[in-house]
Design an enzyme around this catalytic site. Structure first.
Site, PDB file in Angstrom:
ATOM      1  N   GLN B 240     -57.378 -60.736  14.415  1.00  0.00           N
ATOM      2  CA  GLN B 240     -58.010 -59.837  13.450  1.00  0.00           C
ATOM      3  C   GLN B 240     -59.350 -59.327  13.962  1.00  0.00           C
ATOM      4  O   GLN B 240     -59.924 -58.412  13.384  1.00  0.00           O
ATOM      5  CB  GLN B 240     -58.186 -60.541  12.094  1.00  0.00           C
ATOM      6  CG  GLN B 240     -56.871 -60.764  11.364  1.00  0.00           C
ATOM      7  CD  GLN B 240     -57.052 -61.374   9.982  1.00  0.00           C
ATOM      8  OE1 GLN B 240     -56.529 -62.452   9.723  1.00  0.00           O
ATOM      9  NE2 GLN B 240     -57.760 -60.708   9.073  1.00  0.00           N
ATOM     10  N   ARG B 387     -57.120 -63.067   1.841  1.00  0.00           N
ATOM     11  CA  ARG B 387     -57.170 -61.796   1.121  1.00  0.00           C
ATOM     12  C   ARG B 387     -58.375 -61.697   0.183  1.00  0.00           C
ATOM     13  O   ARG B 387     -58.267 -61.331  -0.983  1.00  0.00           O
ATOM     14  CB  ARG B 387     -55.894 -61.547   0.328  1.00  0.00           C
ATOM     15  CG  ARG B 387     -55.724 -60.050   0.090  1.00  0.00           C
ATOM     16  CD  ARG B 387     -54.353 -59.670  -0.375  1.00  0.00           C
ATOM     17  NE  ARG B 387     -54.307 -58.222  -0.476  1.00  0.00           N
ATOM     18  CZ  ARG B 387     -53.245 -57.477  -0.200  1.00  0.00           C
ATOM     19  NH1 ARG B 387     -52.144 -58.039   0.206  1.00  0.00           N
ATOM     20  NH2 ARG B 387     -53.285 -56.182  -0.330  1.00  0.00           N
ATOM     21  N   CYS B 388     -59.521 -62.094   0.731  1.00  0.00           N
ATOM     22  CA  CYS B 388     -60.735 -61.908  -0.046  1.00  0.00           C
ATOM     23  C   CYS B 388     -61.892 -61.882   0.927  1.00  0.00           C
ATOM     24  O   CYS B 388     -61.750 -62.283   2.066  1.00  0.00           O
ATOM     25  CB  CYS B 388     -60.942 -63.037  -1.049  1.00  0.00           C
ATOM     26  SG  CYS B 388     -61.308 -64.629  -0.304  1.00  0.00           S
ATOM     27  N   GLU B 763     -58.747 -56.384  -0.949  1.00  0.00           N
ATOM     28  CA  GLU B 763     -58.806 -57.753  -1.432  1.00  0.00           C
ATOM     29  C   GLU B 763     -59.087 -57.861  -2.919  1.00  0.00           C
ATOM     30  O   GLU B 763     -58.849 -58.899  -3.527  1.00  0.00           O
ATOM     31  CB  GLU B 763     -59.840 -58.499  -0.598  1.00  0.00           C
ATOM     32  CG  GLU B 763     -59.356 -58.494   0.858  1.00  0.00           C
ATOM     33  CD  GLU B 763     -60.387 -58.909   1.862  1.00  0.00           C
ATOM     34  OE1 GLU B 763     -61.572 -58.806   1.545  1.00  0.00           O
ATOM     35  OE2 GLU B 763     -59.998 -59.320   2.950  1.00  0.00           O
TER      36      GLU B 763
END
Lengths: 283, 809
Positions: B240, B387-388, B763
């Site tokens: 990522q 996802r945050c 997110e």
């Protein structure tokens, strides 16, 4: 998630299957749809040096519907769902099959594999006990028939000998109302609790009732007492309560990620009561 | 040159710029199976590496015998810590300032830990080789409870004890105990205690945000290829943050950074799981150096769930104080954070608990204090932001639960309590008690819109009737109305306070306009499914007036892309998106000079209009950007260099603060614990909307992952440290069947400091969704006395709640 190396056999008749089984004994296993065995091999929990694929063996398919219904061992759950005559004659099969796994698995998963593997999580064994089905196995000494209600001894331990192959299941065309009720965490999961029920109604009373439960013991549980509790009653609240009580005496669930024993016993009762109500409404 | 039949609106539409639901350019290859993922990479002579993993959660390793494995056909090498130690690579630094074993160095600290790396001609031989490695373990006491860890004499990490036997200092200060990692404090301790002590009403609650896992569809993996002739290492991987990986690889391997090329090809979802560095990367690189051949390492699903970075695992204890009429006066939060065997959180370095200090949420809370204690246990390392943005799901869950608990304490409607306490529109920019300055917001407008959309009063009336019916024995189903108003903090981040291993968290974009009026732009981010190739082209289309369809977006190759910190924490649009707009504006500035020259007017006499520069007051005189692009390459313009290129490195002045109002209406069968989502309404305000279709897709995905976490998804351990949820049979990954219909809605409050006003959205739905689903479960049981029950709200836990409340009697 890679299996140990194994020899792949693909005989084209049963004689070929039996000779490989005879030659390799415990080292050989037959495979139908492969949806139970292959994951076990990938996890290296099953060691199968000789894998015998049944795909090319003739005579293991087909569904015959009459007073007796016969389903070949290699018939898939998808085949069952799509077979209209079978759905008319024994609708519980379609209702149950639609609750097994997901469409992709149902295209591959077979009746024979589902009942023969002896996994307490599988749905077909309890269903077959409810229908009082007979399993046909063939081995070196020829064909043998085993009642589904006598077949299961413990998890993965069945009345089939290692050198025998399941070829068909058969049962009398069921009468009355049916229901297959299953609680699961998600599509593809085994049952938290499931109940198969067939009820025959005569006038306003229950003439006969057959009840089997899935994934609530190390084998499927045919509960004769639960069925008996309904016979002769109008299947009212008290009768259902009595049937549930009888069933709870017969199951022996264990704690797992689905929940503790108390939860499973409670849900088993709720699921059975709902299945009885639905079957009775259809009887 | 005149195109009178074409209106200005037509010209805008033909660009497919910002605001357009442009179809994703990525999907043609993904939907046809033509993506190129790491496992699709096949090189001549490529070998395959895989790990021997520990079956024990805590054990001493007394011997490793690799001789039998070396006899397995196809096995070429077996690496152990002893092989890596001379290179100093048996341990590696983590992003959190801790260090982590690459291969077990004398002991193992969690089940599944990497013990040896088998290198073979193919993955089948590697799997057989793994079986043949004989490891002797001596079991040690296992600690899976962080509170026990802080009391225990058992030393999990020998490096946490100083020579005098007392706890040594950690990366973030002194340790309270040898199994303690750090304490992080934020806000005003004593004033908060005073406010709470003197408050009219105080609500107190403890909650556990369980350990879960991002579980991307594609697991982690890499291919390392060391070219010994030119000394160049190429590393493909599911990264990522490819540039950060390049720098880390250089720092720990000693290979000069220009000799390392890191490539992130297509990535099948990251969700934070692919931010950190894993032992597989190091071992693959070493194996490639040792064998002189490319080496591939790909996790299987169990490896991924059991060993690569988990998320959450926060034990949160809160106190919230208010006046009798519901005005919140203070908030106190203490967290015990279970980090597992190594502190491998992927947080900005100065934030060991991420942005947990956004836990005052959407509310005007004048006084607050937060304290986080990080703890080692015998569990897998991680603590990533699933996802945050960094620990924001934990923070939002905490405050949204505390609000509900306070509403119970006050016997007040939870919507009303929120409205009393929202930060008002005119208070922005708003300086929060725990330090952040919220850039913008309009919470009341969003909330009122949401309440109206779901007919909130009607729902409450229905719920009241339902409770009566339930008590009268007419139904066995309860109705829960889950509310959440979340405020995110994304777009890390300003270099002055955000860095990872000393690398400032800016991002970048480099644009080259080709002579015929098409372009390529490269960014420091990397899409893992977010649709960057679609949306960044839209930003540029609007900024430079060339059609998005004529702009290629390229990311992930460190030899070609400008340096950036990658994609996670909803930072791509806030940071790289800003860099893209700023680079576009540099292009436009030069284009203006070229246009003025071509139109024979002064630079200030032309102005930009959609896809061209026009002479002010004479719109019939113009040069399109396409014409300008060509001129940049074929005209000798005095004082202007040929070509049309720009690069921008963007250091954001502040974070962005997306927000939203969510409502979940849930039916609960109290006898089986089965839940059914009847309605889910999600209003998101992510500022300027670049591609509404992609936003909607992001919201559907984020809500589905929220549903998963709230209703069943967990990494559970037994007392021996065995992972109970290591396969997708038990780890809940929802299918289409379990997913409800989502109603999406929006308001637009642009970020005042972002060049295009965008705030990031990927997110938000996860951050807001988890407490919304959870609050629905809680709300269903509120009338029967429930205050708090921990997630995941799977069937048996909901059943237990009903049972404990006497609803089965």
């Amino acid at each position: 998630m890679i299996p140990a190396s194994f020899e792949y056999h693909r005989p084209n008749d049963m004689a070929g299957v039996l000779s490989i089984l005879e030659e390799h004994g415990d080292d050989a296993r037959v495979m139908a749809g492969g949806h139970s065995l292959i994951p076990m091999m990938k996890l290296r929990m099953a060691d199968v040096p000789h894998l015998i694929d049944l795909q090319d063996v003739g005579g293991l398919g087909g569904i015959t519907v009459g007073d007796t219904i016969t389903i070949g061992a290699m018939v898939t759950q998808s085949d069952i769902i799509l077979h209209d005559a079978l759905a008319d004659a024994a609708p519980i099969l379609r209702e149950a099959s639609l609750q097994i796994a997901d469409p992709q698995v149902r295209y591959m998963g077979t009746v024979g594999g589902n009942v023969a593997n002896g996994d307490p999580g599988n749905d077909m064994p309890g269903l077959m006990q409810c229908l009082d089905a007979t399993f046909t196995v063939v081995g070196p000494n020829g064909e043998r028939k085993i009642p589904a209600r006598d077949f299961y001894e413990a998890a993965y331990m069945t009345g089939r000998e290692d050198d025998e192959v399941m070829t068909a299941v058969s049962f009398a065309k069921p009468a009355g109302g049916h229901a297959y009720e299953k609680q699961k965490r998600k599509i593809g999961d085994y049952a938290t609790a499931a109940a198969a029920v067939q009820i025959v109604k005569n006038g306003g009373t229950c003439a006969s009732a057959s009840i089997a439960m899935t994934n609530l013991s190390d084998t499927p549980v045919y509960s004769a007492a639960a069925g008996d509790a309904l016979v002769g009653t109008s299947v009212d609240g008290d009768a259902i309560k009595a049937a549930v009580g009888a069933m709870l005496n017969d199951i022996d669930p264990v704690e797992d990620n689905r929940g503790p024993v108390a939860f499973k016993r409670h849900v088993a009762g709720v699921i059975l009561a709902r299945a009885i109500e639905r079957a009775w409404s259809r009887a | 040159m005149k195109d009178e039949a074409v209106t200005r609106e037509d010209r805008v539409a033909s660009l497919k710029g910002m605001g357009c639901s442009r179809k994703r350019v990525e999907d043609a290859r993904f939907t046809q199976g033509k993506g190129n993922y790491v496992d699709d990479i096949k090189l001549d002579g490529m070998l395959f590496g895989d790990f021997v993993r520990s079956p024990y959660a805590h054990a001493k390793i007394t011997n490793i015998d690799t001789s039998a494995a070396m006899e397995v056909p196809g096995v070429l090498a077996v690496l152990t810590a002893a092989d890596l130690a001379p290179l100093g690579l048996h341990w590696m630094p983590t992003l959190a300032g801790d260090k982590q074993m690459v291969l077990a160095d004398g002991k193992v600290l969690f089940q599944g830990q990497e013990v040896a790396f088998v290198v073979a001609e193919d993955r089948y031989a590697a799997a057989d080789g793994i079986e043949a490695v004989e490891v002797e373990y001596e079991e040690l006491p296992v600690i899976v409870d962080p509170f026990e860890a802080l009391q225990s004499d058992v030393v999990l990490r020998p490096d946490t004890v100083g020579e005098d036997g007392s706890p040594s200092d950690g990366a973030h200060g002194p340790r309270k105990h040898h199994n303690h990692i750090f304490t992080w404090e934020c806000g005003d301790k004593d004033p908060t205690e005073q406010v709470i002590a003197n408050a009219e009403v105080v609500a107190e609650e403890s909650m556990y945000y369980h350990r879960t896992h991002p579980c991307p569809l594609e697991t982690c993996g890499c291919v390392a290829s060391m070219d010994k002739v030119n000394g160049k290492l190429t590393l493909w991987g599911t990264f990522q943050a490819p540039h950060a990986i390049r720098t880390v690889v250089s720092l720990i391997s000693g290979i000069e950074e220009h000799n390392i090329r890191v490539i992130s090809p297509d990535i099948g979802g990251g969700f934070g799981n692919k931010v950190g560095a894993y032992p597989g990367y190091v071992c693959s690189v070493v194996a490639s150096i040792v064998t002189g051949k490319p080496v591939k390492w790909i996790e299987d699903r169990m490896d991924n769930l059991m060993t690569t970075a988990f998320a959450r695992d926060y034990w949160m204890k809160g106190r919230i104080s208010a006046t009798k009429d519901g005005k919140i006066t203070g908030l106190h939060c203490h967290v015990t954070a279970d980090h597992g065997g190594f502190d491998a959180c992927a947080d900005p370095t100065k934030f060991p608990a991420g942005f947990m200090n956004i836990c005052t949420g959407s509310y005007d809370i004048p006084t607050a204090f937060l304290e986080v204690d990080g703890v080692y246990t015998n569990k897998a390392p991680g603590g990533v932001s699933y996802r945050c943005s960094f620990r924001v799901t934990e923070a939002v869950y905490f405050i949204e639960r505390m609000i509900e608990v306070l509403a119970i304490e006050l016997d007040m409607d939870a919507s009303e309590l929120r409205k009393i306490n929202f930060i008002k529109k005119e208070q922005f920019p708003y300086k929060a008690a725990l330090g952040w300055e919220y850039d913008s917001g309009d919470y009341h407008t969003a909330w009122d819109k949401a309440m109206k959309a779901v007919d909130y009063d009607g729902l409450r009336a229905e719920q009241k009737q339902r409770i009566e019916d339930f008590k009268a024995g007419k139904t066995r189903k309860l109705l829960g109305i889950g509310l959440t108003h979340f405020t995110e903090i994304v777009g890390a981040g300003p270099v002055k306070n955000c860095d990872i291993l000393g690398l400032g968290m800016f991002d970048s974009c480099e644009i080259r306009i080709h002579p015929t009026g098409s372009a390529i732009a490269r960014l420091g981010t990397i899409s893992q499914g977010q649709g960057h190739a679609t949306t960044f082209a839209q930003i540029l289309a609007s900024e430079i007036g060339l059609p998005a369809d004529s702009i290629t977006i390229e990311e992930g190759d460190t030899d070609t892309a400008p340096y950036g910190l990658g994609t996670y924490g909803s930072r791509s649009t806030p940071v790289a998106g800003a860099a893209t707009a700023m680079a576009g504006r540099k292009i436009r500035a030069k284009a203006q000079m070229i246009a003025a020259y071509l139109l024979e007017v002064h630079d200030d006499d032309v102005e930009f209009d959609v896809d061209r520069f026009v002479v002010k007051g004479a719109p019939e005189k113009f040069k399109t950007m396409k014409e300008i692009a060509f001129a940049a390459y074929n005209q000798a313009i005095p004082g202007v260099e040929p070509g049309l290129e720009a690069v921008s490195y963007y250091d954001p002045p502040n974070m962005t603060y997306p927000f939203g109002a969510y409502v979940c209406v849930m039916e609960i069968d109290v006898d089986t614990g089965v839940t059914d989502i009847r309605q889910f309404y999600a209003l998101d305000d992510c500022g300027t909307r670049i591609n509404p279709m992609i936003i909607e897709g992001q919201i559907h995905g984020g809500l589905t992952e929220a549903l998963a976490v709230a209703l069943g998804q967990e990494i559970a351990y037994d007392d021996m440290g065995n992972v109970k949820t290591g396969t997708l049979m038990d780890f809940f990954l929802p299918t289409a069947w379990e997913v409800p219909n989502y109603e999406t809605d929006h308001t637009v409050t642009p970020s005042p400091h972002h060049p295009i006003g965008a705030k990031g959205v990927g997110e938000s739905p996860h951050v807001g969704g988890v407490p919304c689903f959870s609050n629905a479960v809680h709300d269903a049981f509120r009338a029967f006395g429930l205050r708090q029950t921990n997630m995941p709200h799977d069937h048996w836990r909901i059943w237990r709640t009903a049972n404990e409340l006497g609803l089965h009697d």
